[in-house]
Design a protein around this motif. Structure first.
Motif, PDB file in Angstrom:
ATOM      1  N   ALA A  13     -26.033  -0.958  -4.228  1.00  0.00           N
ATOM      2  CA  ALA A  13     -24.794  -0.797  -3.471  1.00  0.00           C
ATOM      3  C   ALA A  13     -23.605  -0.594  -4.414  1.00  0.00           C
ATOM      4  CB  ALA A  13     -24.562  -2.016  -2.585  1.00  0.00           C
ATOM      5  N   LEU A  14     -23.563  -1.358  -5.490  1.00  0.00           N
ATOM      6  CA  LEU A  14     -22.475  -1.226  -6.454  1.00  0.00           C
ATOM      7  C   LEU A  14     -22.513   0.132  -7.143  1.00  0.00           C
ATOM      8  CD1 LEU A  14     -20.065  -2.550  -7.763  1.00  0.00           C
ATOM      9  CD2 LEU A  14     -21.609  -3.664  -9.362  1.00  0.00           C
ATOM     10  N   LEU A  15     -23.696   0.594  -7.483  1.00  0.00           N
ATOM     11  CA  LEU A  15     -23.841   1.903  -8.115  1.00  0.00           C
ATOM     12  C   LEU A  15     -23.353   3.001  -7.169  1.00  0.00           C
ATOM     13  CD1 LEU A  15     -24.928   2.929 -10.836  1.00  0.00           C
ATOM     14  CD2 LEU A  15     -27.056   3.441  -9.662  1.00  0.00           C
ATOM     15  N   ASP A  16     -23.716   2.906  -5.894  1.00  0.00           N
ATOM     16  CA  ASP A  16     -23.256   3.893  -4.913  1.00  0.00           C
ATOM     17  C   ASP A  16     -21.740   3.858  -4.773  1.00  0.00           C
ATOM     18  OD1 ASP A  16     -25.861   4.718  -4.475  1.00  0.00           O
ATOM     19  OD2 ASP A  16     -26.135   3.436  -2.712  1.00  0.00           O
ATOM     20  N   LYS A  17     -21.168   2.649  -4.779  1.00  0.00           N
ATOM     21  CA  LYS A  17     -19.715   2.516  -4.669  1.00  0.00           C
ATOM     22  C   LYS A  17     -19.015   3.118  -5.885  1.00  0.00           C
ATOM     23  CE  LYS A  17     -16.078  -0.782  -3.773  1.00  0.00           C
ATOM     24  NZ  LYS A  17     -15.713  -2.158  -3.476  1.00  0.00           N
ATOM     25  N   LEU A  18     -19.558   2.873  -7.063  1.00  0.00           N
ATOM     26  CA  LEU A  18     -18.968   3.433  -8.286  1.00  0.00           C
ATOM     27  C   LEU A  18     -19.038   4.961  -8.284  1.00  0.00           C
ATOM     28  CD1 LEU A  18     -20.293   0.892 -10.922  1.00  0.00           C
ATOM     29  CD2 LEU A  18     -17.898   1.280 -10.306  1.00  0.00           C
ATOM     30  N   LYS A  19     -20.132   5.509  -7.765  1.00  0.00           N
ATOM     31  CA  LYS A  19     -20.245   6.966  -7.667  1.00  0.00           C
ATOM     32  C   LYS A  19     -19.148   7.534  -6.768  1.00  0.00           C
ATOM     33  CE  LYS A  19     -25.200   7.382  -8.481  1.00  0.00           C
ATOM     34  NZ  LYS A  19     -26.503   7.699  -7.877  1.00  0.00           N
ATOM     35  N   MET A  20     -18.831   6.838  -5.699  1.00  0.00           N
ATOM     36  CA  MET A  20     -17.768   7.290  -4.800  1.00  0.00           C
ATOM     37  C   MET A  20     -16.396   7.125  -5.456  1.00  0.00           C
ATOM     38  SD  MET A  20     -19.289   8.599  -2.310  1.00  0.00           S
ATOM     39  CE  MET A  20     -17.865   8.959  -1.323  1.00  0.00           C
ATOM     40  N   ASN A  24     -12.545   9.632  -6.783  1.00  0.00           N
ATOM     41  CA  ASN A  24     -11.128   9.314  -6.612  1.00  0.00           C
ATOM     42  C   ASN A  24     -10.423   9.019  -7.935  1.00  0.00           C
ATOM     43  OD1 ASN A  24     -11.388   9.483  -3.783  1.00  0.00           O
ATOM     44  ND2 ASN A  24     -12.156   7.390  -3.712  1.00  0.00           N
ATOM     45  N   ALA A  25     -11.147   9.140  -9.035  1.00  0.00           N
ATOM     46  CA  ALA A  25     -10.561   8.828 -10.337  1.00  0.00           C
ATOM     47  C   ALA A  25      -9.414   9.787 -10.647  1.00  0.00           C
ATOM     48  CB  ALA A  25     -11.624   8.911 -11.421  1.00  0.00           C
ATOM     49  N   VAL A  26      -8.348   9.229 -11.198  1.00  0.00           N
ATOM     50  CA  VAL A  26      -7.154  10.012 -11.491  1.00  0.00           C
ATOM     51  C   VAL A  26      -7.123  10.465 -12.942  1.00  0.00           C
ATOM     52  CG1 VAL A  26      -4.635   9.968 -11.497  1.00  0.00           C
ATOM     53  CG2 VAL A  26      -5.892   8.766  -9.705  1.00  0.00           C
ATOM     54  N   THR A  27      -7.582   9.603 -13.829  1.00  0.00           N
ATOM     55  CA  THR A  27      -7.514   9.921 -15.255  1.00  0.00           C
ATOM     56  C   THR A  27      -8.916   9.935 -15.868  1.00  0.00           C
ATOM     57  OG1 THR A  27      -7.341   7.609 -15.951  1.00  0.00           O
ATOM     58  CG2 THR A  27      -5.274   8.761 -15.418  1.00  0.00           C
ATOM     59  N   ASP A  30     -10.193   6.462 -16.254  1.00  0.00           N
ATOM     60  CA  ASP A  30     -10.844   5.939 -15.053  1.00  0.00           C
ATOM     61  C   ASP A  30     -12.289   6.420 -14.967  1.00  0.00           C
ATOM     62  OD1 ASP A  30      -8.465   4.719 -14.315  1.00  0.00           O
ATOM     63  OD2 ASP A  30      -7.884   6.333 -12.937  1.00  0.00           O
ATOM     64  N   LEU A  31     -12.509   7.706 -15.220  1.00  0.00           N
ATOM     65  CA  LEU A  31     -13.859   8.269 -15.183  1.00  0.00           C
ATOM     66  C   LEU A  31     -14.775   7.560 -16.175  1.00  0.00           C
ATOM     67  CD1 LEU A  31     -13.142  12.103 -15.011  1.00  0.00           C
ATOM     68  CD2 LEU A  31     -14.209  10.713 -13.237  1.00  0.00           C
ATOM     69  N   ASP A  36     -19.124   3.947 -17.613  1.00  0.00           N
ATOM     70  CA  ASP A  36     -19.597   2.829 -18.431  1.00  0.00           C
ATOM     71  C   ASP A  36     -20.169   1.709 -17.560  1.00  0.00           C
ATOM     72  OD1 ASP A  36     -18.894   4.144 -20.748  1.00  0.00           O
ATOM     73  OD2 ASP A  36     -17.015   3.026 -21.026  1.00  0.00           O
ATOM     74  N   GLU A  37     -19.513   1.424 -16.452  1.00  0.00           N
ATOM     75  CA  GLU A  37     -20.014   0.393 -15.538  1.00  0.00           C
ATOM     76  C   GLU A  37     -21.357   0.797 -14.942  1.00  0.00           C
ATOM     77  OE1 GLU A  37     -18.727  -2.762 -14.824  1.00  0.00           O
ATOM     78  OE2 GLU A  37     -17.577  -2.221 -16.600  1.00  0.00           O
ATOM     79  N   MET A  38     -21.481   2.058 -14.554  1.00  0.00           N
ATOM     80  CA  MET A  38     -22.746   2.546 -14.008  1.00  0.00           C
ATOM     81  C   MET A  38     -23.845   2.475 -15.066  1.00  0.00           C
ATOM     82  SD  MET A  38     -21.275   5.739 -11.759  1.00  0.00           S
ATOM     83  CE  MET A  38     -22.838   6.550 -11.643  1.00  0.00           C
TER      84      MET A  38
END
Length: 59
Positions: A13-20, A24-27, A30-31, A36-38
């Motif tokens: 679930a967290l991986l799917d949320k991070l993909k979404m 929406n990443a601005v910089t 952020d990407l 890195d978290e994924m």
């Protein structure tokens, strides 16, 4: 090895949320943070999977 086999429901679930969130990443910063978290989640699942495979082979 399919990494998702070794992931918990929460990790999936967290991986799917991070993909979404990447959408929406601005910089670039952020990407890179989301990537890195994924990577950290996936690496943890791989380590767990290798350990479980090792235990099942030796056990």
């Amino acid at each position: 090895m399919n990494v998702r086999e070794w992931m918990t429901k929460e990790e999936c679930a967290l991986l799917d949320k991070l993909k979404m969130e990447i959408l929406n990443a601005v910089t670039v910063k952020d990407l890179l943070f989301y990537k890195d978290e994924m990577d950290r989640i996936i690496d943890g699942a791989k380590k767990r999977g290798r350990l479980l495979e090792k235990i099942s082979v030796n056990g």
